[in-house]
Scaffold this motif. Structure first.
Motif, short mmCIF file in Angstrom:
data_model
loop_
_atom_site.label_atom_id
_atom_site.label_comp_id
_atom_site.label_asym_id
_atom_site.label_seq_id
_atom_site.Cartn_x
_atom_site.Cartn_y
_atom_site.Cartn_z
N GLY A 156 -4.39 -13.88 12.37
CA GLY A 156 -3.71 -14.47 13.51
C GLY A 156 -4.08 -13.87 14.85
N PHE A 157 -4.92 -12.85 14.88
CA PHE A 157 -5.30 -12.22 16.14
C PHE A 157 -6.35 -13.06 16.86
CE2 PHE A 157 -4.48 -7.67 14.33
CZ PHE A 157 -3.12 -7.95 14.29
N ALA A 158 -6.18 -13.24 18.14
CA ALA A 158 -7.17 -13.95 18.95
C ALA A 158 -8.49 -13.17 18.93
CB ALA A 158 -6.67 -14.10 20.38
N GLY A 159 -9.56 -13.85 18.65
CA GLY A 159 -10.87 -13.23 18.64
C GLY A 159 -11.29 -12.66 17.30
N PHE A 180 -8.45 -5.80 18.60
CA PHE A 180 -8.40 -7.20 19.00
C PHE A 180 -7.29 -7.51 20.01
CE2 PHE A 180 -10.55 -7.55 14.82
CZ PHE A 180 -11.71 -8.18 15.25
N ILE A 181 -6.19 -6.78 19.94
CA ILE A 181 -5.08 -7.07 20.84
C ILE A 181 -5.12 -6.18 22.08
CG2 ILE A 181 -2.56 -7.07 21.07
CD1 ILE A 181 -2.35 -7.74 18.12
N ARG A 200 -12.59 -12.69 13.65
CA ARG A 200 -13.40 -13.59 12.84
C ARG A 200 -13.53 -12.99 11.44
NH1 ARG A 200 -18.99 -13.81 12.31
NH2 ARG A 200 -19.22 -12.32 14.01
#
Length: 287
Positions: free
Chosen positions: A174-177, A134-135, A179
């Motif tokens: 807390g990671f963007a993207g 994700f990062i 779900r």
């Protein structure tokens, strides 16, 4: 009754269940997996997630996992029906003789080069795997199962939800993207949930990769970042311990694993934070 044939690369799975939680899990994490109605497809695993029998249907309800009509392990509380599907799928892939060597480890790829992180308990493998996906944008082949084809020495993608437990849930949330699905408490692994596989990884599920790095991660809260090169002999011994079907594969599996080590560098990674783990992987997997 939910009854569908799912393509969960590289397998076709017929899944039947009367439980709403199982249907919702499939709709959440495998939205594109259902094969067209009436389409003829070879089924690798014929799975049923069924309620407990007898009084267990009403008193402390349970859920059962069946493969071809047989129960390979004990029932679980009914609230854990969706995790049981994921755990049962891991068992199916690990135990069924498919002609591939199956190891316990996460696999991610950058281009055609793959990173394997063996799955020793408590090592933080899933959290670091999610961080890279994700990062850093690595392609997720699998969070749990390293599938090696002895014929061409390539790693076969088997992208499914990333299993998270306990403290890692809040980190990945807390990671963007990212779900995440429902949280399940008091399981045999503690509190768990699942993070959906990145769509780009699902879309690339037909692209195999060749192992380039084997990293043995170990999370220690507050630890300084430490990267150490391991000999291939030491790494081979450690990775062999994570084989599910090496004994059954015999000579073919042993030779495939040996051949894989011709193309890899091996490292131990000790880190005390997500940022530290990512920095360690960057140092190891230099362009």
């Amino acid at each position: 009754m939910f009854d569908a044939t799912l393509h969960i690369p590289p397998f076709n799975v017929r899944l039947r269940s009367p439980l709403v939680a199982v249907r919702r899990h499939v709709e959440t994490f495998y939205p594109q997996a259902t094969l067209e109605s009436g389409r003829s497809a070879f089924v690798d695993f014929n799975v049923e997630i069924a309620p407990g029998r007898g009084l267990r249907r009403f008193w402390r309800p349970q859920v059962r996992f069946l493969l071809d009509g047989t129960e390979p392990f004990f029932p679980l509380p009914a609230a854990q029906a969706a995790p049981m599907f994921e755990w049962g799928m891991n068992w199916c892939v690990a135990q069924r003789p498919m002609g591939w060597l199956v190891l316990h480890g996460a696999v991610l790829a950058r281009g055609g080069a793959a990173l394997i992180m063996p799955g020793f308990p408590g090592a933080g493998k899933s959290t670091l795997c999610a961080s890279l996906a994700f990062i850093e944008g690595w392609r997720l082949l699998s969070d749990e199962l390293t599938v090696l084809d002895p014929v061409d020495g390539m790693l076969i993608p088997h992208p499914r939800p990333i299993s998270l437990k306990n403290a890692s849930i809040d980190v990945v949330a807390g990671f963007a993207g990212a779900r995440l699905g429902p949280i399940y408490r008091d399981t045999r692994k503690g509190t768990i949930t699942h993070a959906a596989c990145p769509p780009a990884s699902m879309a690339s599920a037909g692209e195999r990769a060749r192992a380039a790095w084997i990293v043995f991660p170990r999370f220690e809260a507050g630890a300084e970042l430490h990267v150490e090169r391991l000999s291939r002999v030491e790494a081979f011994t450690l990775l062999s311990e994570q084989s599910f079907n090496g004994d059954r594969m015999g000579k073919a599996g042993f030779e495939a694993l040996c051949a894989m080590f011709d193309h890899v560098t091996c490292h131990e990674l000790v880190y005390g934070s997500t940022a530290g783990g990512l920095e360690g992987v960057r140092r190891i997997c230099v362009s």
